[in-house]
Design a protein around this motif. Structure first.
Motif, PDB file in Angstrom:
ATOM      1  N   VAL B 356       0.830  -1.205   0.000  1.00 64.12           N
ATOM      2  CA  VAL B 356       0.000   0.000   0.000  1.00 64.12           C
ATOM      3  C   VAL B 356       0.864   1.254   0.000  1.00 64.12           C
ATOM      4  CG1 VAL B 356      -1.644   1.327   1.334  1.00 64.12           C
ATOM      5  CG2 VAL B 356      -1.923  -1.132   1.138  1.00 64.12           C
ATOM      6  N   TRP B 357       1.832   1.296   0.928  1.00 68.34           N
ATOM      7  CA  TRP B 357       2.603   2.529   1.048  1.00 68.34           C
ATOM      8  C   TRP B 357       3.637   2.654  -0.045  1.00 68.34           C
ATOM      9  CZ3 TRP B 357       0.413   6.245   3.514  1.00 68.34           C
ATOM     10  CH2 TRP B 357      -0.539   5.928   4.479  1.00 68.34           C
ATOM     11  N   GLY B 358       4.092   1.520  -0.559  1.00 70.88           N
ATOM     12  CA  GLY B 358       4.962   1.567  -1.729  1.00 70.88           C
ATOM     13  C   GLY B 358       4.218   2.175  -2.908  1.00 70.88           C
ATOM     14  N   LEU B 359       2.961   1.768  -3.073  1.00 63.18           N
ATOM     15  CA  LEU B 359       2.138   2.318  -4.156  1.00 63.18           C
ATOM     16  C   LEU B 359       1.940   3.822  -3.970  1.00 63.18           C
ATOM     17  CD1 LEU B 359       0.102   2.298  -6.506  1.00 63.18           C
ATOM     18  CD2 LEU B 359      -1.635   1.534  -4.904  1.00 63.18           C
ATOM     19  N   ILE B 360       1.583   4.231  -2.740  1.00 64.92           N
ATOM     20  CA  ILE B 360       1.307   5.651  -2.508  1.00 64.92           C
ATOM     21  C   ILE B 360       2.577   6.477  -2.731  1.00 64.92           C
ATOM     22  CG2 ILE B 360       0.607   7.341  -0.767  1.00 64.92           C
ATOM     23  CD1 ILE B 360      -1.308   5.225   0.340  1.00 64.92           C
ATOM     24  N   ALA B 361       3.710   5.991  -2.208  1.00 65.65           N
ATOM     25  CA  ALA B 361       4.962   6.724  -2.414  1.00 65.65           C
ATOM     26  C   ALA B 361       5.298   6.777  -3.904  1.00 65.65           C
ATOM     27  CB  ALA B 361       6.092   6.053  -1.642  1.00 65.65           C
ATOM     28  N   SER B 362       5.021   5.678  -4.610  1.00 59.86           N
ATOM     29  CA  SER B 362       5.346   5.664  -6.034  1.00 59.86           C
ATOM     30  C   SER B 362       4.461   6.630  -6.800  1.00 59.86           C
ATOM     31  CB  SER B 362       5.205   4.258  -6.597  1.00 59.86           C
ATOM     32  OG  SER B 362       3.873   4.011  -6.978  1.00 59.86           O
ATOM     33  N   MET B 363       3.288   6.961  -6.241  1.00 52.82           N
ATOM     34  CA  MET B 363       2.429   7.924  -6.917  1.00 52.82           C
ATOM     35  C   MET B 363       3.041   9.318  -6.866  1.00 52.82           C
ATOM     36  SD  MET B 363      -1.264   6.533  -5.690  1.00 52.82           S
ATOM     37  CE  MET B 363      -2.240   7.744  -6.549  1.00 52.82           C
ATOM     38  N   TYR B 364       3.669   9.660  -5.734  1.00 55.33           N
ATOM     39  CA  TYR B 364       4.380  10.945  -5.667  1.00 55.33           C
ATOM     40  C   TYR B 364       5.498  10.963  -6.701  1.00 55.33           C
ATOM     41  CZ  TYR B 364       2.326  12.274  -1.133  1.00 55.33           C
ATOM     42  OH  TYR B 364       1.476  12.641  -0.140  1.00 55.33           O
ATOM     43  N   LEU B 365       6.358   9.931  -6.603  1.00 55.96           N
ATOM     44  CA  LEU B 365       7.530   9.888  -7.474  1.00 55.96           C
ATOM     45  C   LEU B 365       7.116   9.747  -8.930  1.00 55.96           C
ATOM     46  CD1 LEU B 365       9.675   7.483  -5.297  1.00 55.96           C
ATOM     47  CD2 LEU B 365      10.026   9.939  -5.613  1.00 55.96           C
ATOM     48  N   GLY B 366       6.125   8.858  -9.181  1.00 54.49           N
ATOM     49  CA  GLY B 366       5.706   8.590 -10.548  1.00 54.49           C
ATOM     50  C   GLY B 366       5.218   9.839 -11.255  1.00 54.49           C
ATOM     51  N   ASN B 367       4.497  10.684 -10.513  1.00 51.14           N
ATOM     52  CA  ASN B 367       3.998  11.889 -11.160  1.00 51.14           C
ATOM     53  C   ASN B 367       5.106  12.886 -11.455  1.00 51.14           C
ATOM     54  OD1 ASN B 367       1.071  12.086 -11.763  1.00 51.14           O
ATOM     55  ND2 ASN B 367       0.949  11.228  -9.706  1.00 51.14           N
ATOM     56  N   ILE B 368       6.087  12.969 -10.558  1.00 54.73           N
ATOM     57  CA  ILE B 368       7.220  13.855 -10.826  1.00 54.73           C
ATOM     58  C   ILE B 368       7.992  13.333 -12.027  1.00 54.73           C
ATOM     59  CG2 ILE B 368       9.395  14.736  -9.887  1.00 54.73           C
ATOM     60  CD1 ILE B 368       8.014  14.517  -7.087  1.00 54.73           C
ATOM     61  N   VAL B 369       8.256  12.010 -12.033  1.00 53.65           N
ATOM     62  CA  VAL B 369       8.934  11.401 -13.175  1.00 53.65           C
ATOM     63  C   VAL B 369       8.135  11.680 -14.448  1.00 53.65           C
ATOM     64  CG1 VAL B 369       9.542   9.178 -14.211  1.00 53.65           C
ATOM     65  CG2 VAL B 369      10.058   9.609 -11.815  1.00 53.65           C
ATOM     66  N   ALA B 370       6.799  11.533 -14.347  1.00 53.72           N
ATOM     67  CA  ALA B 370       5.953  11.704 -15.532  1.00 53.72           C
ATOM     68  C   ALA B 370       6.055  13.116 -16.091  1.00 53.72           C
ATOM     69  CB  ALA B 370       4.507  11.368 -15.187  1.00 53.72           C
ATOM     70  N   VAL B 371       6.021  14.139 -15.210  1.00 55.47           N
ATOM     71  CA  VAL B 371       6.103  15.519 -15.700  1.00 55.47           C
ATOM     72  C   VAL B 371       7.434  15.732 -16.413  1.00 55.47           C
ATOM     73  CG1 VAL B 371       6.191  17.941 -15.028  1.00 55.47           C
ATOM     74  CG2 VAL B 371       4.529  16.439 -13.958  1.00 55.47           C
ATOM     75  N   LEU B 372       8.523  15.244 -15.809  1.00 52.99           N
ATOM     76  CA  LEU B 372       9.841  15.435 -16.420  1.00 52.99           C
ATOM     77  C   LEU B 372       9.941  14.695 -17.750  1.00 52.99           C
ATOM     78  CD1 LEU B 372      12.138  15.115 -13.269  1.00 52.99           C
ATOM     79  CD2 LEU B 372      11.406  17.195 -14.453  1.00 52.99           C
TER      80      LEU B 372
END
Lengths: 159, 504
Positions: B356-372
């Motif tokens: 669960v928390w891996g997914l939530i943390a990856s949502m923060y990182l994933g969106n930053i990665v996605a914008v870049l």
């Protein structure tokens, strides 16, 4: 040329038919109260009834609002476009089942690019073959997901 | 912040080289399916899902959710540059994004879209971080009647709040439940509704339905228009990005309002498409520059994009905390969770906190990665659409059918995908909503189990659904929502009758 009215009627009859199919199918498994609570057919039975009822209401609404629905849903040109895309797609599925996915992919891409895209046969065939080999290596070799095989793969001794 | 420590642990899970690499791959694949018409987030995730069966669930969900973010970004790109929404949810972005691009402000429009999308997504993820633990704790008290009530409420809100005809929504939803019932009955273990066909013994997979309905159906619809892509060339230079970032604070009100709309629509199953249209309508009504809307008003890009992504990410909250997905894509991901052997819902927080928390943390990182990633790769992806559709279309067809076969390795699924494709085309033409069908297929067995277990608990009396305040409120609210369209129609007719009699 298909009018919105006839398409609505056809779809509502089809969904009502599916609903009835579910109703009839569930009767076989019991729709009442069994030793272990509701019998397996109960839930699909009522769902089927609901689908049938909602389809009939849509049907009634379509008939009542008939005047406003005499519009063109798909005109001749659009119909031709969809058909010329859908036809080869059906042939692709049949080819896949007979010859395997890789061979069918190569054939389908080659013929669609050649006959519909207006590319030269050599270029089309090269593109089709490349795509088929690409999918084979990525999925079958890379991810180890088995693809549907046919006589061609058997002849090559690939499996 | 009781959720802070587990979140930090989640970052520890997500911030490995392997997982960041998966995020980049996921985002790139996502942008690709988002850009290509006919391939969108729901069926992109469906096509990728069979390839994750052998992966670790945490890695798999990171890959799939990153693909989701990428697809949302890709969809906005085609809206702005080609006036073609790559995703239904980015349709509202075309209204002002394409005019801006035509005026030579493509870089500004794209940057604005990506940044506000990133902002919306971030708000959604923060909301998930704050609320998920609480919602899950609350849901731990749920037993079967409460679960059935939550499912009922979710489906009733499709009927009550969806834009389509309520009867068509019921048809679509009911068909989804009926397809889900085919095959093994999870309570008795017996087979049902197979009509003597061996092919139906193992049921109808929701993945096949998604690939057909969203993929092939969408393609047929695209072909009908005889697509020619006349896009606007754009290159996003770092200078443009910085200049646009400087203008962002100007739109703070639109950003906040759209995030709220998006989060609300994401948690309730309104979905990203409804959220972006609603947010655009609000922005237009409340803006001081009303007349600029539709002619290239930056706020008209900010509002739908923020809401779209806020809804897209907050749709994950009910999925992990309650086991009720808020959008079609979330439904597919939830189906994936069940295939990986996880049980979405409150118990997930206790059994698999790393997930669960891996997914939530990856949502923060994933969106930053996605914008870049999206800012740096847009010219490449935009050039994909310049390849003639005579090549792209058939390649997508091949991908869809190969994807359908890899779901379970059953030849019969190819026919099923074709049939669902035709159904998807007809449904889209006639305004039958498709998301309820997918949701019903994923939730069908769970909803039925919850209902039957409730009935067993109460020995067949429906009164169990009003046996305590919580379940009673949920069921009553659901019933109100379900009949709402009828009430509204009747009230409208009454009002019209009154005004016409007053006129006479």
């Amino acid at each position: 040329m298909i009018s919105r009215f006839s398409a609505e009627i056809g779809t509502a009859i089809a969904t009502a038919g599916l609903g009835l199919t579910a109703v009839v199918g569930s009767l076989e498994y019991g729709v009442g109260w069994g030793a272990a609570g509701p019998e397996p057919g109960t839930f699909p039975f009522y769902i089927g009834l609901l689908v049938t009822a909602a389809s009939l209401v849509t049907l009634a609404q379509t008939v009542v609002g008939r005047a406003a629905l005499q519009t063109v849903l798909v005109d001749r040109i659009q119909g031709m476009r969809v058909a010329s895309f859908f036809g080869p797609m059906v042939l692709f599925v049949i080819a896949s089942l007979l010859l395997g996915l890789c061979v069918a992919t190569a054939l389908y891409l080659t013929f669609v690019m050649w006959l519909q895209g207006g590319y030269r046969i050599a270029i089309s065939a090269a593109a089709g073959l490349t795509a088929a080999i690409f999918f084979y290596f990525v999925l079958e070799v890379g991810f180890q997901v088995p693809l549907l095989k046919g006589p061609f793969e058997a002849a090559l001794g690939l499996y | 912040m009781e959720n802070f420590a587990p979140l930090m642990h989640g970052f520890g899970v997500a911030l490995t080289t392997y997982h960041v690499a998966l995020m980049i791959v996921g985002v790139l694949l996502g942008i690709l399916v988002g850009v290509l018409p006919g391939l969108g987030a729901p069926n992109g995730v469906s096509l990728l899902l069979p390839l994750t069966f052998t992966m670790d669930p945490v890695s798999a969900i990171i890959l799939l959710s990153s693909m989701y973010w990428g697809a949302l970004f890709g969809g906005s790109t085609t809206s702005i540059l080609f006036n073609i929404p790559g995703e239904p949810s980015s349709a509202a972005t075309t209204f002002d994004g394409y005019p801006m691009a035509k005026q030579g402000r493509a870089a500004e429009a794209l940057t604005l879209a990506f940044l506000s999308a990133g902002f919306g997504a971030l708000v959604g993820v923060i909301l998930i971080t704050v609320l998920s633990g609480w919602v899950a704790n609350f849901a731990l008290q749920f037993s079967s009647p409460e679960y059935f009530a939550v499912y009922f409420l979710a489906f009733a809100s499709f009927v009550g709040l969806g834009g389509a005809s309520p009867f068509k929504t019921v048809v679509s939803m009911g068909l989804g439940f009926a397809f889900a019932a085919v095959g093994m009955d999870t309570i008795s273990g017996g087979l049902r509704l197979t009509y003597g066909f061996n092919e139906l013994l193992s049921g109808i997979s929701f993945l096949i339905a998604v690939i057909g309905l969203f993929g092939i159906g969408e393609l047929l619809l695209t072909m009908e228009e005889g697509l020619r892509f006349d896009g606007i060339r754009a290159r996003v230079a770092p200078r443009d990005v910085i200049r646009t970032i400087a203008t962002m604070p100007r739109y703070w009100l639109a950003l906040v309002r759209s995030s709220i709309i998006g989060c609300w629509m994401g948690i309730t199953p309104g979905g990203p498409t409804a959220a972006s249209f609603m947010s655009y309508a609000f922005a237009k009504r409340l803006s001081r520059r009303k007349e600029g809307f539709g002619k290239g008003e930056p706020e008209g890009v900010v509002a739908p994009e923020t809401a779209d992504h806020a809804a897209g990410s907050s749709a994950i909250l009910p999925m992990i905390a309650l086991g009720v997905p808020g959008s079609a894509t979330a439904a597919v991901m939830m189906g994936g969770l069940m295939i990986w052997g996880l049980n979405p819902g409150p118990m997930l927080f206790i059994e698999r906190p790393d997930f669960v928390w891996g997914l939530i943390a990856s949502m923060y990182l994933g969106n930053i990665v996605a914008v870049l990633v999206v800012l740096s790769t847009i010219p490449i992806f935009a050039s994909i659409l310049r390849i003639p559709f005579a090549i792209i279309g058939p390649v997508i067809v091949v991908v869809c059918f190969i994807g359908a076969y890899t779901v379970a390795g059953r030849p019969f699924d190819l026919w099923l995908a074709l049939a669902f494709g035709v159904a998807g085309y007809i449904f889209k033409k006639l305004d039958y909503p498709i998301a309820p069908l997918v949701l019903a297929m994923v939730l069908g067995d769970k909803a039925e189990d919850a209902f039957r277990q409730s009935m067993i608990m109460s020995k067949g009396s429906l009164s169990i659904f009003w046996s305590n305040g919580l379940v009673g409120t949920l069921i009553t609210l659901g019933m109100l929502l379900a009949v709402w369209p009828l009430v509204a129609a009747a009230a409208g007719r009454l009002a019209r009758a009154k005004s016409s009699s007053a006129a006479a």
